[in-house]
Design a protein around this motif. Structure first.
Motif, PDB file in Angstrom:
ATOM      1  N   SER A  57      24.463-111.457 -89.850  1.00  0.00           N
ATOM      2  CA  SER A  57      24.766-110.025 -89.956  1.00  0.00           C
ATOM      3  C   SER A  57      24.379-109.290 -88.682  1.00  0.00           C
ATOM      4  O   SER A  57      25.103-108.389 -88.236  1.00  0.00           O
ATOM      5  CB  SER A  57      24.048-109.417 -91.161  1.00  0.00           C
ATOM      6  OG  SER A  57      22.660-109.250 -90.912  1.00  0.00           O
ATOM      7  N   HIS A  62      25.916-105.687 -87.486  1.00  0.00           N
ATOM      8  CA  HIS A  62      25.503-104.878 -88.635  1.00  0.00           C
ATOM      9  C   HIS A  62      24.036-104.459 -88.474  1.00  0.00           C
ATOM     10  O   HIS A  62      23.148-104.914 -89.200  1.00  0.00           O
ATOM     11  CB  HIS A  62      25.697-105.655 -89.934  1.00  0.00           C
ATOM     12  CG  HIS A  62      27.105-106.077 -90.179  1.00  0.00           C
ATOM     13  ND1 HIS A  62      28.174-105.197 -90.100  1.00  0.00           N
ATOM     14  CD2 HIS A  62      27.643-107.292 -90.501  1.00  0.00           C
ATOM     15  CE1 HIS A  62      29.303-105.842 -90.358  1.00  0.00           C
ATOM     16  NE2 HIS A  62      28.995-107.117 -90.596  1.00  0.00           N
ATOM     17  N   THR A  66      23.019 -97.367 -92.833  1.00  0.00           N
ATOM     18  CA  THR A  66      23.878 -97.613 -93.997  1.00  0.00           C
ATOM     19  C   THR A  66      23.759 -96.400 -94.921  1.00  0.00           C
ATOM     20  O   THR A  66      22.922 -95.521 -94.687  1.00  0.00           O
ATOM     21  CB  THR A  66      23.454 -98.879 -94.775  1.00  0.00           C
ATOM     22  OG1 THR A  66      22.257 -98.586 -95.526  1.00  0.00           O
ATOM     23  CG2 THR A  66      23.210-100.052 -93.850  1.00  0.00           C
ATOM     24  N   LEU A  71      24.036-100.427 -99.249  1.00  0.00           N
ATOM     25  CA  LEU A  71      25.401-100.843 -98.961  1.00  0.00           C
ATOM     26  C   LEU A  71      26.199-101.031-100.258  1.00  0.00           C
ATOM     27  O   LEU A  71      25.680-101.599-101.217  1.00  0.00           O
ATOM     28  CB  LEU A  71      25.390-102.183 -98.220  1.00  0.00           C
ATOM     29  CG  LEU A  71      24.944-102.180 -96.753  1.00  0.00           C
ATOM     30  CD1 LEU A  71      24.599-103.607 -96.326  1.00  0.00           C
ATOM     31  CD2 LEU A  71      26.041-101.600 -95.870  1.00  0.00           C
ATOM     32  N   THR A 274      18.861-102.485 -92.706  1.00  0.00           N
ATOM     33  CA  THR A 274      20.214-103.018 -92.793  1.00  0.00           C
ATOM     34  C   THR A 274      20.228-104.536 -92.883  1.00  0.00           C
ATOM     35  O   THR A 274      20.905-105.124 -93.738  1.00  0.00           O
ATOM     36  CB  THR A 274      21.028-102.547 -91.574  1.00  0.00           C
ATOM     37  OG1 THR A 274      21.002-101.117 -91.526  1.00  0.00           O
ATOM     38  CG2 THR A 274      22.472-103.011 -91.666  1.00  0.00           C
ATOM     39  N   THR A 275      19.489-105.203 -92.011  1.00  0.00           N
ATOM     40  CA  THR A 275      19.467-106.665 -92.021  1.00  0.00           C
ATOM     41  C   THR A 275      18.976-107.202 -93.360  1.00  0.00           C
ATOM     42  O   THR A 275      19.516-108.181 -93.896  1.00  0.00           O
ATOM     43  CB  THR A 275      18.560-107.189 -90.894  1.00  0.00           C
ATOM     44  OG1 THR A 275      18.998-106.644 -89.644  1.00  0.00           O
ATOM     45  CG2 THR A 275      18.594-108.705 -90.828  1.00  0.00           C
ATOM     46  N   TYR A 278      21.742-107.188 -96.001  1.00  0.00           N
ATOM     47  CA  TYR A 278      22.677-108.312 -95.903  1.00  0.00           C
ATOM     48  C   TYR A 278      22.027-109.602 -96.389  1.00  0.00           C
ATOM     49  O   TYR A 278      22.694-110.443 -97.016  1.00  0.00           O
ATOM     50  CB  TYR A 278      23.187-108.451 -94.465  1.00  0.00           C
ATOM     51  CG  TYR A 278      24.285-107.458 -94.147  1.00  0.00           C
ATOM     52  CD1 TYR A 278      25.606-107.703 -94.535  1.00  0.00           C
ATOM     53  CD2 TYR A 278      24.007-106.266 -93.491  1.00  0.00           C
ATOM     54  CE1 TYR A 278      26.620-106.788 -94.268  1.00  0.00           C
ATOM     55  CE2 TYR A 278      25.006-105.341 -93.218  1.00  0.00           C
ATOM     56  CZ  TYR A 278      26.311-105.605 -93.608  1.00  0.00           C
ATOM     57  OH  TYR A 278      27.309-104.701 -93.359  1.00  0.00           O
TER      58      TYR A 278
END
Length: 397
Positions: A57, A62, A66, A71, A274-275, A278
């Motif tokens: 990701s 990415h 978000t 997400l 964000t990571t 994912y």
């Protein structure tokens, strides 16, 4: 100079679990061979498929903001998980993803509580429940469950504790720190009282995947649409997928509560990392073999260590049904070894026997200590040996 601190933080009690873990690490840094049984996290690394998904990701770009509530793809993964594992149906606007289940709970209490609102908290309790309620202006109302009740409150106790000021009740099953699990019938009785008294149910299910002896998890929200409507299910991947440091949790519930939680998050955290989001998509959508492997490992440790712990003089422990904690009553051991309190006894275990346990006073049960078996069996057996020798060397009839 004016008082710089807000009143709300002046009565805060530091996390007992984090404090003992920090002290154990401090002693280890000094070269002392300390066995830490305080940490509430699996000792396994995050599964490789999840690590790979996180890396992919990032390389795919990415790495930006978000939506505040998570997400859409992660919300869908959570929705699918709840349908698959818990027979619960939710929509995207009924899910919020937060920075760990702890912060999701914090945000929830900030949203639902006004000054003076009461929240019923069964004893023993996770250390952060009372502090989070107080920080939101609420009043913790404690309902004691004893070892004779397998550390579970009854519907009669809940009914007696509820007043016109009561806003919510917290149900944590499997429980931290006792490891006990409410049956479907027991949850149904509690839910009936919640409906009668018009209470919100905060169902903390973070340990749902760690159940033993053939038990299966049952969410109180599964009972009926009426119960589901008044239940906020809180969960995450920290314990189930060994992702404590990734800090991803979620709440599922009525959109009228989830929306203000999301609005508050937009002003406090912007969005979950964000990571990590994912990584969690892969955790829920990918293979689940590692979840069962870890569960089996914990169950094996429990079966081995429980009888040995219970054999220590003055230790009395009920065999847990889930999570990865043991909560022995050690009041007799403390008294017979010359200590005025279990807290003093726990301190001596750390400084003299080099075993770190968490005093039960932090969980509302001062006669106990909490031990985590989220460490290797070799270390667990050595820790029990040290505690056994410590008690026997100081025992006074």
């Amino acid at each position: 100079m004016k008082d710089l601190l807000a009143n709300r933080v002046k009565t805060l009690t530091p996390s007992a679990t984090l404090a003992i873990t920090a002290k154990a690490k401090e002693l280890k840094a000094q070269g002392i061979d300390v066995i830490g049984l305080g940490a509430g996290e699996p000792d396994f690394n995050t599964p490789k498929n999840i690590l790979d998904a996180a890396a992919e990701s990032m390389y795919a770009g990415h790495t930006k903001y978000t939506p505040s509530g998570g997400l859409p793809a992660l919300k869908q993964a959570i929705i699918d998980k709840l349908a698959r594992d818990n027979n619960l149906e939710y929509k995207q606007n009924e899910i919020i993803v937060g920075i760990g289940a702890k912060h999701v709970l914090y945000t929830l209490f900030q949203v639902i509580l006004n000054e003076g609102d009461e929240v019923i908290i069964p004893i023993p309790y996770w250390v952060s429940y009372p502090e989070q309620v107080k920080l939101a202006g609420g009043v913790p109302v404690y309902v004691e469950s004893t070892s004779k009740q397998n550390f579970k409150i009854t519907a009669a106790q809940l009914r007696d504790a509820a007043t016109e000021k009561t806003k919510a009740v917290i149900i944590n099953s499997p429980s931290n720190p006792s490891g006990m699990v409410y049956t479907r019938e027991e949850l149904a009785e509690l839910a009936q009282v919640a409906v009668e008294k018009d209470l919100l149910i905060v169902s903390d299910e973070i340990y749902e995947k760690l159940l033993y002896n053939g038990l299966e998890h049952f969410s109180i929200a599964e009972l009926s649409e009426e119960v589901k409507k008044r239940t906020i299910v809180v969960n995450g991947v920290a314990k189930s997928h060994s992702m404590t440091g990734w800090r991803i949790g979620y709440a599922a519930g009525d959109a009228d509560i989830i929306k203000p939680m999301t609005d508050l998050a937009s002003h406090s955290t912007s969005n979950p990392t964000t990571t990590s989001q994912y990584a969690t998509i892969e955790a829920y959508n990918g293979p689940q073999d590692s979840v069962e492997e870890m569960r089996k490992a914990f169950e094996g440790r429990l079966e081995t260590i429980y009888p040995k712990l219970n054999a220590i003089p003055g230790f009395h422990v009920i065999k847990p049904q889930g999570a990865f904690y043991l909560l022995p009553d050690v009041a007799e051991a403390a008294r017979k070894t010359g200590y005025g309190s279990v807290d003093d006894f726990a301190t001596a275990l750390l400084t003299e026997a080099n075993v770190a346990v968490v005093p039960g006073s932090g969980f509302g049960v001062p006669s106990t200590v909490r031990l985590s078996y989220a460490t290797s069996l070799e270390l667990l057996e050595e820790a029990v040996r040290r505690m056994d020798n410590f008690v026997k060397s100081k025992w006074q009839d």
